[in-house]
Design an enzyme around this catalytic site. Structure first.
Site: not given
Length: 448
Positions: A66, A69, A130
């Site tokens: 993640s 991101k 997340s």
């Protein structure tokens, strides 16, 4: 016991005396040589200058989970800055994003279709816990589809100069994870591919976020929020939690940035903290556990703040001795003084203040064939750069490029007016006869 201590003391004294007589110094081991973190790759960066303070396998491409991101966050913030969207812009949840949101294994929080969600709501869920579905919803809002958004991610990575990267989706899930629940991988991407980044690339991406959009830290440091009545608890255990389960990982000044985990990536974390006006950026990849990624980040931050200081090495107006002027052609003065336009500050390891020097890089396009500036010359005119050089033992370089160093402008400190036509004419006549005299002199010398 007492006799043993006396014998040890005498042996140590004798050894030191021998070193002294023979001119041998005891071996010194620097902190940089002994310091390490338990992660497959790691990096520590000064956020102001981009100087790398520590690196371990920092160029190895690994799945970032993640931490991917962060690129989605950057592109959302950029779209807001450009006016393409605002925090209050609304969008609804597509079937694709809805399926992701229903899967708890993918951090799904269960979104509602046929409901308008603001960009702020979606961004908070993405940055704080997340969430993958809200990330996809933002990608679809900005680019129409996740596949088109991935193209933008890779283009932005190239623009930023990320050295090692591959973006195949907006979330950091493996594409095979996406297809395993009956969804298609983003259009134009390999169904079996993963997002990839090195620690260096993740740190450079974070460097751009904290410097270009510092407001991102207001959200990444939010402990708790809510969406659809459900709590959003930040996954960053280094924030100032009062919960005893997290307090051992806390570090004063931490305000971001992004956690990550998948089976392929392991536990990773891009962190950042600010103390006394200094900001550091860290990345750890493939640590052993949820807690380990924070423990190792804490070690990096403690090392960075304790072993390095932000120092002004060379003040504004600094001049290198015997290089403080440049010759001037066609001017009322024959030379002009030059100096640094601003101070040079750097993240300096304790005790290494004298390991730095500067050199001038004169802009050759500013000079004539004789190496002179041509009048008129304005005060403060840029004539080159002042480049900082490090002469110590361990140099990891700068996050903005392997060979890039810190530089400031080199400028003139006064103005030089152009000489009037009469003085220029006299100069030309003098130069003409001087050349004739030189030619005649050389000819006569040739006769003898």
């Amino acid at each position: 016991m007492r006799q043993k201590l006396q014998a040890s003391f005498l042996l140590l004294t004798a050894m030191l005396l021998a070193f002294s007589i023979l001119g041998i110094s005891p071996v010194k081991i620097s902190a940089a040589e002994t310091f390490d973190v338990q992660a497959e790759s790691a990096i520590l960066v000064d956020a102001e200058t981009g100087k790398i303070l520590f690196a371990k396998n920092a160029d190895v491409k690994l799945p970032p989970a993640s931490m991917t991101k962060m690129m989605t966050e950057y592109l959302v913030l950029e779209a807001i800055e450009k006016g393409d969207i605002s925090w209050e812009t609304t969008t609804q949840i597509s079937d694709y994003a809805f399926t992701l949101s229903a899967n708890e294994d993918f951090s799904g929080i269960g979104l509602i279709q046929d409901k308008d969600y603001t960009v702020k709501q979606l961004y908070e869920a993405m940055a704080i816990i997340s969430d993958n579905a809200t990330t996809v919803a933002l990608a679809e809002l900005i680019s129409g589809s996740e596949g088109e958004f991935v193209k933008r991610m890779n283009a932005k990575a190239e623009e930023m100069g990320l050295p090692e990267y591959q973006f195949v989706n907006a979330t950091g899930l493996g594409n095979q994870d996406i297809t395993s629940i009956g969804l298609q991988a983003p259009e134009g991407t390999d169904p079996n591919a993963n997002d990839l980044m090195s620690a260096r690339s993740a740190a450079l991406l974070a460097y751009h976020i904290v410097n270009d959009f510092p407001e991102a830290l207001d959200i990444s440091s939010t402990l708790m929020s809510e969406l659809d009545g459900r709590p959003l608890e930040n996954l960053n255990w280094m924030l100032p939690w009062e919960d005893n389960n997290y307090v051992q990982y806390g570090f004063d000044g931490v305000d971001g940035l992004k956690t990550g985990w998948t089976k392929e990536a392991g536990y990773c974390f891009t962190g950042t903290a600010e103390r006394d006006g200094r900001r550091l950026i860290t990345v750890v990849m493939k640590t052993d556990s949820k807690g380990a990624r924070f423990t190792e980040t804490k070690k990096l931050l403690e090392y960075g703040f304790s072993q390095f200081g932000q120092e002004e090495l060379f003040p504004e107006g600094y001049q290198i001795k015997k290089e403080s002027t440049l010759p001037v052609a066609k001017g009322k003065e024959e030379t002009v003084e030059i100096a640094s336009a601003s101070a040079i500050r750097a993240a300096i390891k304790n005790g290494e203040e004298k390991s730095y020097s500067v050199k001038y890089n004169i802009d050759k396009e500013k000079l004539n064939e004789n190496g002179e500036l041509t009048a008129p010359i304005k005060k403060g005119e840029k004539v080159g750069t002042v480049e900082l050089s490090y002469n110590g033992e361990v140099d990891y370089g700068y996050i903005t490029g392997q060979s890039k160093t810190q530089q400031v402008d080199l400028v003139t400190t006064t103005a030089v007016e152009k000489a009037n036509w009469f003085m220029l004419a006299l100069g030309s006549i003098g130069e003409f006869f001087g050349n004739i005299f030189s030619t005649v002199s050389d000819t006569i010398k040739g006769w003898f």
